[in-house]
Design a protein around this motif. Sequence first.
Motif, PDB file in Angstrom:
ATOM      1  N   ASP A 172       6.356  90.618 -10.580  1.00  0.00           N
ATOM      2  CA  ASP A 172       5.094  90.086 -10.053  1.00  0.00           C
ATOM      3  C   ASP A 172       4.496  91.042  -9.026  1.00  0.00           C
ATOM      4  O   ASP A 172       3.282  91.245  -8.962  1.00  0.00           O
TER       5      ASP A 172
ATOM      6  N   PRO B 165     -10.082  85.669   0.826  1.00  0.00           N
ATOM      7  CA  PRO B 165     -10.559  85.895   2.198  1.00  0.00           C
ATOM      8  C   PRO B 165     -11.901  86.620   2.250  1.00  0.00           C
ATOM      9  O   PRO B 165     -12.756  86.283   3.078  1.00  0.00           O
TER      10      PRO B 165
ATOM     11  N   HIS C 147      -3.872  80.773   1.279  1.00  0.00           N
ATOM     12  CA  HIS C 147      -2.980  81.512   2.169  1.00  0.00           C
ATOM     13  C   HIS C 147      -3.678  81.918   3.461  1.00  0.00           C
ATOM     14  O   HIS C 147      -3.092  82.598   4.286  1.00  0.00           O
ATOM     15  N   CYS C 148      -4.946  81.517   3.612  1.00  0.00           N
ATOM     16  CA  CYS C 148      -5.687  81.933   4.802  1.00  0.00           C
ATOM     17  C   CYS C 148      -6.305  80.728   5.500  1.00  0.00           C
ATOM     18  O   CYS C 148      -7.532  80.574   5.522  1.00  0.00           O
TER      19      CYS C 148
ATOM     20  N   ASP D 159     -11.675  74.859  -2.354  1.00  0.00           N
ATOM     21  CA  ASP D 159     -10.226  75.062  -2.404  1.00  0.00           C
ATOM     22  C   ASP D 159      -9.771  75.641  -3.748  1.00  0.00           C
ATOM     23  O   ASP D 159      -8.584  75.758  -4.001  1.00  0.00           O
TER      24      ASP D 159
ATOM     25  N   ARG E 271      -6.692  75.324 -10.675  1.00  0.00           N
ATOM     26  CA  ARG E 271      -7.469  76.108  -9.721  1.00  0.00           C
ATOM     27  C   ARG E 271      -7.812  77.442 -10.370  1.00  0.00           C
ATOM     28  O   ARG E 271      -7.139  77.866 -11.314  1.00  0.00           O
TER      29      ARG E 271
ATOM     30  N   LEU F 242      -9.319  80.878   7.731  1.00  0.00           N
ATOM     31  CA  LEU F 242     -10.662  80.906   7.140  1.00  0.00           C
ATOM     32  C   LEU F 242     -11.019  79.563   6.503  1.00  0.00           C
ATOM     33  O   LEU F 242     -12.149  79.102   6.599  1.00  0.00           O
TER      34      LEU F 242
ATOM     35  N   THR G  62      -2.948  86.137 -13.815  1.00  0.00           N
ATOM     36  CA  THR G  62      -1.551  86.572 -13.846  1.00  0.00           C
ATOM     37  C   THR G  62      -0.990  86.440 -12.427  1.00  0.00           C
ATOM     38  O   THR G  62      -1.755  86.323 -11.461  1.00  0.00           O
ATOM     39  N   VAL G  63       0.334  86.493 -12.279  1.00  0.00           N
ATOM     40  CA  VAL G  63       0.929  86.298 -10.958  1.00  0.00           C
ATOM     41  C   VAL G  63       0.471  87.388  -9.977  1.00  0.00           C
ATOM     42  O   VAL G  63       0.109  87.100  -8.837  1.00  0.00           O
ATOM     43  N   GLY G  64       0.464  88.624 -10.450  1.00  0.00           N
ATOM     44  CA  GLY G  64      -0.005  89.708  -9.593  1.00  0.00           C
ATOM     45  C   GLY G  64      -1.459  89.492  -9.208  1.00  0.00           C
ATOM     46  O   GLY G  64      -1.860  89.742  -8.074  1.00  0.00           O
ATOM     47  N   GLY G  65      -2.239  89.003 -10.158  1.00  0.00           N
ATOM     48  CA  GLY G  65      -3.641  88.707  -9.907  1.00  0.00           C
ATOM     49  C   GLY G  65      -3.789  87.601  -8.869  1.00  0.00           C
ATOM     50  O   GLY G  65      -4.687  87.641  -8.019  1.00  0.00           O
ATOM     51  N   LYS G  66      -2.883  86.593  -8.942  1.00  0.00           N
ATOM     52  CA  LYS G  66      -2.923  85.503  -7.945  1.00  0.00           C
ATOM     53  C   LYS G  66      -2.684  86.066  -6.549  1.00  0.00           C
ATOM     54  O   LYS G  66      -3.355  85.690  -5.589  1.00  0.00           O
ATOM     55  N   LEU G  67      -1.681  86.949  -6.446  1.00  0.00           N
ATOM     56  CA  LEU G  67      -1.375  87.560  -5.145  1.00  0.00           C
ATOM     57  C   LEU G  67      -2.591  88.314  -4.632  1.00  0.00           C
ATOM     58  O   LEU G  67      -2.952  88.213  -3.455  1.00  0.00           O
ATOM     59  N   TYR G  68      -3.214  89.063  -5.527  1.00  0.00           N
ATOM     60  CA  TYR G  68      -4.395  89.821  -5.124  1.00  0.00           C
ATOM     61  C   TYR G  68      -5.516  88.870  -4.721  1.00  0.00           C
ATOM     62  O   TYR G  68      -6.218  89.087  -3.726  1.00  0.00           O
TER      63      TYR G  68
ATOM     64  N   THR H 201      -5.792  74.583   1.807  1.00  0.00           N
ATOM     65  CA  THR H 201      -5.335  75.189   0.562  1.00  0.00           C
ATOM     66  C   THR H 201      -5.465  76.696   0.677  1.00  0.00           C
ATOM     67  O   THR H 201      -6.382  77.188   1.334  1.00  0.00           O
TER      68      THR H 201
ATOM     69  N   GLU I  97       2.847  93.859 -10.609  1.00  0.00           N
ATOM     70  CA  GLU I  97       1.527  93.447 -11.096  1.00  0.00           C
ATOM     71  C   GLU I  97       0.487  93.496  -9.982  1.00  0.00           C
ATOM     72  O   GLU I  97      -0.649  93.909 -10.185  1.00  0.00           O
ATOM     73  N   LEU I  98       0.927  93.067  -8.782  1.00  0.00           N
ATOM     74  CA  LEU I  98       0.013  93.123  -7.634  1.00  0.00           C
ATOM     75  C   LEU I  98      -0.387  94.574  -7.360  1.00  0.00           C
ATOM     76  O   LEU I  98      -1.557  94.878  -7.129  1.00  0.00           O
TER      77      LEU I  98
ATOM     78  N   MET J  91       0.238  79.184  -2.635  1.00  0.00           N
ATOM     79  CA  MET J  91       1.140  79.751  -3.661  1.00  0.00           C
ATOM     80  C   MET J  91       1.938  80.947  -3.131  1.00  0.00           C
ATOM     81  O   MET J  91       2.984  81.260  -3.664  1.00  0.00           O
ATOM     82  N   ILE J  92       1.471  81.590  -2.073  1.00  0.00           N
ATOM     83  CA  ILE J  92       2.211  82.748  -1.561  1.00  0.00           C
ATOM     84  C   ILE J  92       3.355  82.302  -0.636  1.00  0.00           C
ATOM     85  O   ILE J  92       4.442  82.870  -0.675  1.00  0.00           O
TER      86      ILE J  92
ATOM     87  N   GLU K 274      -5.258  85.846  -3.515  1.00  0.00           N
ATOM     88  CA  GLU K 274      -4.978  85.182  -2.229  1.00  0.00           C
ATOM     89  C   GLU K 274      -5.095  86.130  -1.043  1.00  0.00           C
ATOM     90  O   GLU K 274      -5.430  85.713   0.058  1.00  0.00           O
TER      91      GLU K 274
ATOM     92  N   SER L 240      -2.964  95.558  -9.669  1.00  0.00           N
ATOM     93  CA  SER L 240      -4.260  94.981  -9.294  1.00  0.00           C
ATOM     94  C   SER L 240      -4.907  95.808  -8.185  1.00  0.00           C
ATOM     95  O   SER L 240      -6.122  96.043  -8.188  1.00  0.00           O
TER      96      SER L 240
END
Lengths: 247, 436
Positions: free
Chosen positions: A118, B82, A225-226, B37, B63, A229, B69-75, A223, A121-122, A198-199, B77, A125
Amino acid sequence: MLAHGFGCDQNLWRLVAPVLAEEFRVVLFDYVGSGRSDVSAWREERYATLDGYAGDVLDICRDLDLRDLVFVGHSVSAMVGVMSAAREPGRFAGLVLLVPSPRYIDDEGYRGGFSEQDIDELLASLEANYLGWSATMAPLIMGNPDRPELGEELTNSFCRTDPNIARVFARTTFLADSRADLATVRVPTLILECAEDMIAPREVGAYVHHAIPGSRLVTLAATGHCPQLSAPEATAGAIAAFAREGV
Amino acid sequence: MRAGDHRDEPEFAALLEDNPADLYENAPCGYVSTLMDGRIVKINRTLLTWLGRARDEVVGRMRFADLLTVGGKLYHETHFAPLLRMQGEIGGIALELRTAAGARLPVLVTSKVRAGADGRPLLIRSTVFDAGDRRAYEIELLRAREAAEAARAAADRAREDAQQERRRLQEVLATLRRSLLPPALPDVPGLAVAAHYHTASPDDLGGDFYDLYPLGDGRWGFFLGDVSGHGPGAAAVASLARYTLRAAALHDSDPASLLAILNTAMYEGQAGEETHYCTIITGVLTRAGDGFAVTFASGGHPPPVMLRAGGGADYLPTTGGVLIGLLPEAPSVTVVAELRPGDTLLLYTDGLIEARTHESTDGGTDGHSDDEGRYGDQALLTFAGHLAPATPGGVIGAMAALLDELGEGLDDDAALLALGVTPDAGTTGAGRRPGR
């Protein structure tokens, strides 16, 4: 002191900082490599471990001679705060861990929520989006002290940084395992988690709460991670209430 | 309007068909609206088709981040959400959707926050473009950039390696070069001595050599020579010459005999394709009154310059000698000269007189050069004449500066050795005679 996490910079505190400033002296900063820091001071060896970021925090503490400090760390900065307090406990009156996670990757008997794939993958991205940014990023990275408006006009600028720096920060953040550091905490600690994040899922919040004896856990009706904000009033309120007790 | 005149034409039918609702549902891009949200409240058919999902699976249940994708979710968030909060809009972000079947769909997402009448943010509208082809192209670009960066890094490393190798070679050469010269000149009673070695290139070895050594009985031997050519071969021969002369001088110090011995050693020692010969002056210094008698023999070497105590300079002719190591026999001519207090005898190798000069910018070379643009022996004599009278230290200092000035013009190394009488030699010299 309000410390930003991985991704953006001190701008993330823009809705919280003014509220806190009415009552407290507020210190905002960007880690070296983020925001408007001096990118030339960034060195991979230093910032490839969270200790390097704790070094930034302590450098600022010494420069400003900060004492009775309530350190508020967002996301990965929560653990940076834990490490800073372990190194120079005398300066810290309390820690606020905002959506903390001591380890993002699942381990035996521990669920952080992610796998190493994962994180790859980030990183992909990050790469994909830097491709489109790199041309317009140049002036920001190079720094235009005589024409600051160049930086201001760029959209998405709060979350821009040099791709290599972001990659190192991402790896440092998401591959770190700081669970053992939680036991070093000796100062009053407030853990703020979001109802849905989710994080940093709620079971990670519970894990941190258990690992730090005497800590307090507050779940914000927010809801993502921030929360600074998405739920700034509640976040600022919880921080202020905790800081007031400490002072 | 033409359309008004021809209502039964197909263009008009198409226009009627393209109503806003149909445009929304079947647009060539995906539309999705969420609450602040992230909960999905509206999504168009195009996007549902891409995702392979039914509307009631998604609306109110998922949502926006759940589509990634999981990496995309991290990005999403850490960057997307933000930024959207702070700016109210965000454009052209590359993300990957995860379809119901598990496939990845590269997309570009643009989002805008829609505020209610009271100004509070109400919902987020996003458009989603299929970016499969574009992402493939971008990935190619990324790969090309990575390859270019890797190539540049490899080139940097290679250059660094080469520089290191060069530094190492220069160190080896410097060590070898030192082996051709005495570590320090001996302290000779009554004699002032100075020497200088000018290295034309740190990456090459010349074949110049000199020495000054005791012969006993208050006599001193010296030599200065130059092996033909450059490089390790020339240096090896120079080393051979130096050690041969020093060993031979233990038995027979006569300058002409030494040259004969050296000639035999070099001539018989020639092996392989590289042949080297040398030009050389060997000599003996003997105390004579308040000065020294100098006896020397030349094997094809440029004549020494005598700078007189009373001013002026001249060459001490050494005609008749031949190159050493070239022929089985090398007859040489022995010259005897007197070194009086205030005189300085200068020996040098031809690196100096063969230096190329640049007349137009020529300052320190006294404006002299021969017909071929070389510094030449006339220029040297004039230069020395201006210096005289001068001590060996003074002469070497001025000559070293001249060599530096000639700089790039020097193709070959140059060695200099100057001998003079110390001013107090006449009064205290006797006290320093051997046996002190």
